[in-house]
Scaffold this motif. Structure first.
Motif, short mmCIF file in Angstrom:
data_model
loop_
_atom_site.label_atom_id
_atom_site.label_comp_id
_atom_site.label_asym_id
_atom_site.label_seq_id
_atom_site.Cartn_x
_atom_site.Cartn_y
_atom_site.Cartn_z
N MET A 1 0.82 -1.20 0.00
CA MET A 1 0.00 0.00 0.00
C MET A 1 0.87 1.26 0.00
O MET A 1 0.59 2.23 -0.73
N MET A 2 1.94 1.24 0.79
CA MET A 2 2.81 2.42 0.87
C MET A 2 3.60 2.61 -0.41
O MET A 2 3.75 3.73 -0.90
N LEU A 3 4.11 1.52 -0.98
CA LEU A 3 4.81 1.63 -2.26
C LEU A 3 3.87 2.08 -3.37
O LEU A 3 4.28 2.75 -4.31
N GLY A 4 2.59 1.75 -3.23
CA GLY A 4 1.61 2.19 -4.21
C GLY A 4 1.29 3.66 -4.11
O GLY A 4 0.70 4.25 -5.03
N ALA A 5 1.65 4.29 -2.99
CA ALA A 5 1.39 5.72 -2.80
C ALA A 5 2.61 6.58 -3.12
O ALA A 5 2.52 7.81 -3.10
N LEU A 6 3.74 5.95 -3.41
CA LEU A 6 4.98 6.68 -3.69
C LEU A 6 5.33 6.54 -5.17
O LEU A 6 5.34 5.43 -5.73
N LEU A 7 5.63 7.66 -5.81
CA LEU A 7 5.97 7.65 -7.22
C LEU A 7 7.40 7.17 -7.43
O LEU A 7 8.31 7.53 -6.69
N ASP A 8 7.57 6.35 -8.45
CA ASP A 8 8.88 5.83 -8.83
C ASP A 8 9.54 6.86 -9.75
O ASP A 8 9.07 7.07 -10.88
N PRO A 9 10.59 7.53 -9.32
CA PRO A 9 11.19 8.59 -10.16
C PRO A 9 11.76 8.07 -11.47
O PRO A 9 11.95 8.85 -12.41
N ALA A 10 12.01 6.77 -11.56
CA ALA A 10 12.58 6.21 -12.80
C ALA A 10 11.50 5.85 -13.81
O ALA A 10 11.81 5.53 -14.96
N ALA B 1 4.59 11.73 2.27
CA ALA B 1 3.78 11.80 1.05
C ALA B 1 2.31 12.06 1.36
O ALA B 1 1.63 12.72 0.57
N VAL B 2 1.81 11.56 2.48
CA VAL B 2 0.37 11.67 2.75
C VAL B 2 0.03 12.75 3.77
O VAL B 2 -1.14 13.13 3.90
N CYS B 3 1.03 13.26 4.49
CA CYS B 3 0.77 14.29 5.51
C CYS B 3 1.39 15.60 5.06
O CYS B 3 2.48 15.98 5.49
N THR B 4 0.69 16.31 4.15
CA THR B 4 1.21 17.52 3.55
C THR B 4 0.23 18.68 3.73
O THR B 4 -0.96 18.47 3.96
N ASP B 5 0.75 19.89 3.59
CA ASP B 5 -0.10 21.08 3.68
C ASP B 5 -0.65 21.45 2.31
O ASP B 5 -0.47 20.71 1.33
N ALA B 6 -1.30 22.60 2.22
CA ALA B 6 -1.94 23.01 0.97
C ALA B 6 -0.93 23.23 -0.15
O ALA B 6 -1.28 23.14 -1.33
N ALA B 7 0.32 23.53 0.21
CA ALA B 7 1.35 23.73 -0.80
C ALA B 7 2.03 22.43 -1.20
O ALA B 7 2.97 22.43 -1.99
N GLY B 8 1.56 21.31 -0.64
CA GLY B 8 2.14 20.03 -0.96
C GLY B 8 3.40 19.72 -0.17
O GLY B 8 4.10 18.75 -0.48
N GLN B 9 3.70 20.52 0.86
CA GLN B 9 4.89 20.32 1.67
C GLN B 9 4.56 19.50 2.91
O GLN B 9 3.54 19.74 3.57
N PRO B 10 5.41 18.53 3.27
CA PRO B 10 5.15 17.74 4.47
C PRO B 10 5.11 18.62 5.72
O PRO B 10 5.87 19.58 5.84
N PHE B 11 4.21 18.31 6.62
CA PHE B 11 4.18 18.99 7.92
C PHE B 11 4.10 17.93 9.02
O PHE B 11 3.64 16.81 8.79
#
Length: 504
Positions: A147-156, A210-220
């Motif tokens: 589930m967690m790997l499915g939520a993270l983008l593969d940069p390659a 990746a899932v705990c971010t603010d409105a600007a998409g930055q982790p908080f």
């Protein structure tokens, strides 16, 4: 004395979560009289939250504490609440439904609270503990890794895809091992395809960001001293706790309970009926609440249910027991057993009634506010008619409607309840415009500021770009998206705030 009222709180809700501020406070006097003997009563200001964040059952698997990626949809709203309540102290409460034994559900509810607390504090070690020490069916295992790997983008990947694109089956198959290896390679780990402790530590941290971010998409994140107890108790007393099945928001009827117990109805139906009871909630309390960690009534995570029972109402067990008819907490406030939790939860939109205050600025075709505009707002079965001296109209409605209908006129026009014929201005607005994909949100915002959603999205974007001086490509690129959010926010700003900005 401070009492919390259940009127006009602001809220944001989806099927998965609810983020809300609390209603206003009023001061009430104490009435005292001389005592006739040595007996006396102690007056204490009530502990009442100022805001809350509720994660519904859709963000947890049944009989599990594993937090799903959908949490990121409402996380930005909670980040905004934290900024608006900088001195507040948080407390996380986990809950379970009534389908198991009290002691088991106590453990499960604690784990749900710990999962959310660990996310907010980036406590990777706490998540590792939940992973390594399963409770009954609450086993994170390979399903959590998938589930967690499915939520993270593969940069390659080209185009970008998640590391794992399949369903989280819990089976360690070839695609899972390959996804783990790609993640390990990107993190400088040994690429053996085994999601061991070192890999999990990296994976948990990346997923949290990746899932705990603010409105600007930055982790908080939050530090432990931002929680009740201020981080002084190593086991998190006051910071996170589980309520077992003691504080349900729905109690089904006796007839339904017999139907499920006898097998006359499938278990899935029972689980669906009890879904609202499976939840985790963060309450934000004023920073000066008169409660220390040692005096906090809720027991620690490793303690049993006896301390919870000490806080029960005299009829606490009866309150959570099925009766002749199903009962909802928001209607009669008589389903929760714990006096402590009940006393502040009943005034919170996350447990009691949910209201949304809709504020609309009334403007002419040149986007100028119309002082004294006659208006009518209709939403969620409610209607409000009046004049807006400063060009701003409001209505408070139960729940969070998808849309509202606004009709308004010019200053010199008759009131909406007197006018003959159609109003000069009429528009159905999106209220829940922060829900959905970026494109869906853009379409809603564009519609709200005058670019109808009946037009193709690229045509509306092109018209907006032309009007604000951007290259009219019709493409919703990042500069256009940011400009749209800013324009929508500006047009939604009440006149008093605009005047303050002008003076500044």
């Amino acid at each position: 004395m401070t009492e919390w009222l259940d009127d006009d709180p602001e809220g944001f809700a989806t099927q998965d979560a609810l983020v809300s501020t609390q209603g206003p406070r009023v001061r009430l006097p104490f009435y005292v009289a001389p005592a006739t003997d040595a007996r006396f009563n102690t007056v204490r200001p009530p502990v009442a939250p100022v805001a809350c964040w509720r994660l519904n059952e859709a963000l947890f698997d049944l009989d599990s504490s594993l937090l799903k990626p959908g949490v990121r949809a409402s996380a930005p709203r909670f980040a905004a609440l934290l900024r608006a309540n900088k001195g507040s102290l948080a407390a996380v409460f986990g809950h379970a439904d009534a389908s198991g034994l009290d002691d088991y559900n106590r453990g499960l509810s604690v784990r749900r609270a710990q999962a959310l607390y660990g996310l907010l504090t980036r406590d990777v070690a706490l998540w590792e503990k939940l992973y390594k020490e399963p409770l009954g069916n609450d086993r994170w295992g390979t399903r959590a890794v998938q589930m967690m790997l499915g939520a993270l983008l593969d940069p390659a990947a080209d185009p970008e895809r998640p590391y794992y694109a399949g369903d989280p089956s819990g089976i360690e198959d070839g695609p899972t091992i390959a996804a783990v290896r790609r993640f390990q390679a990107d993190r400088g780990l040994t690429t053996d395809g085994d999601a061991g402790p070192k890999t999990r530590a990296e994976l948990f941290a990346a997923y949290m960001d990746a899932v705990c971010t603010d409105a600007a998409g930055q982790p908080f994140s939050m530090t432990p001293d931002r929680f009740v107890g201020r981080g002084e108790d190593p086991l998190g007393k006051g910071a996170h706790q589980g309520c077992s099945e003691f504080n349900p928001v729905l109690v089904i009827s006796q007839a339904d309970q017999r139907k499920y117990d006898s097998g006359a109805a499938p278990r899935a139906e029972r689980d669906a009926r009890n879904a609202s009871n499976r939840r985790a909630i963060v309450f934000l309390f004023p920073g000066d609440i008169p409660v220390t960690a040692s005096a906090w009534p809720c027991p620690r995570a490793d303690e049993g249910t006896s301390a919870c029972r000490k806080m029960f109402w005299p009829d606490g067990d009866q309150r959570r027991r099925p009766g002749l008819e199903a009962r909802e907490y928001r209607n009669d406030h008589r389903t929760m057993a714990c006096t402590w939790y009940d006393r502040f939860a009943r005034f919170s939109p996350c447990e009691g009634r949910t209201y949304t205050q809709i504020t609309v600025t009334l403007r002419n075709r040149f986007a100028e506010l119309i002082a004294g505009a006659p208006y009518r707002i209709q939403a969620a079965g409610r209607s409000r008619v009046g004049r807006a001296p400063d060009g701003v109209a409001t209505i408070t409605v139960p729940g969070v409607p998808e849309r509202c209908l606004v009709e308004w006129g010019r200053t010199e026009d008759r009131g909406m309840d007197e006018a003959e014929g159609p109003p000069p201005f009429r528009l159905e607005l999106y209220v829940n415009y922060d829900v959905g994909t970026i494109e869906e949100q853009a379409r809603k915002r564009l519609h709200n500021i005058g670019y109808p959603d009946t037009d193709p999205l690229d045509a509306a974007v092109r018209a907006f770009q032309w009007d604000i001086g951007l290259c009219a490509t019709g493409t919703l690129d990042e500069p256009t998206h940011l400009a749209l959010v800013a324009a929508h926010g500006t047009l939604a700003t009440p006149v008093a705030s605009l005047e303050e900005a002008d003076r500044g």
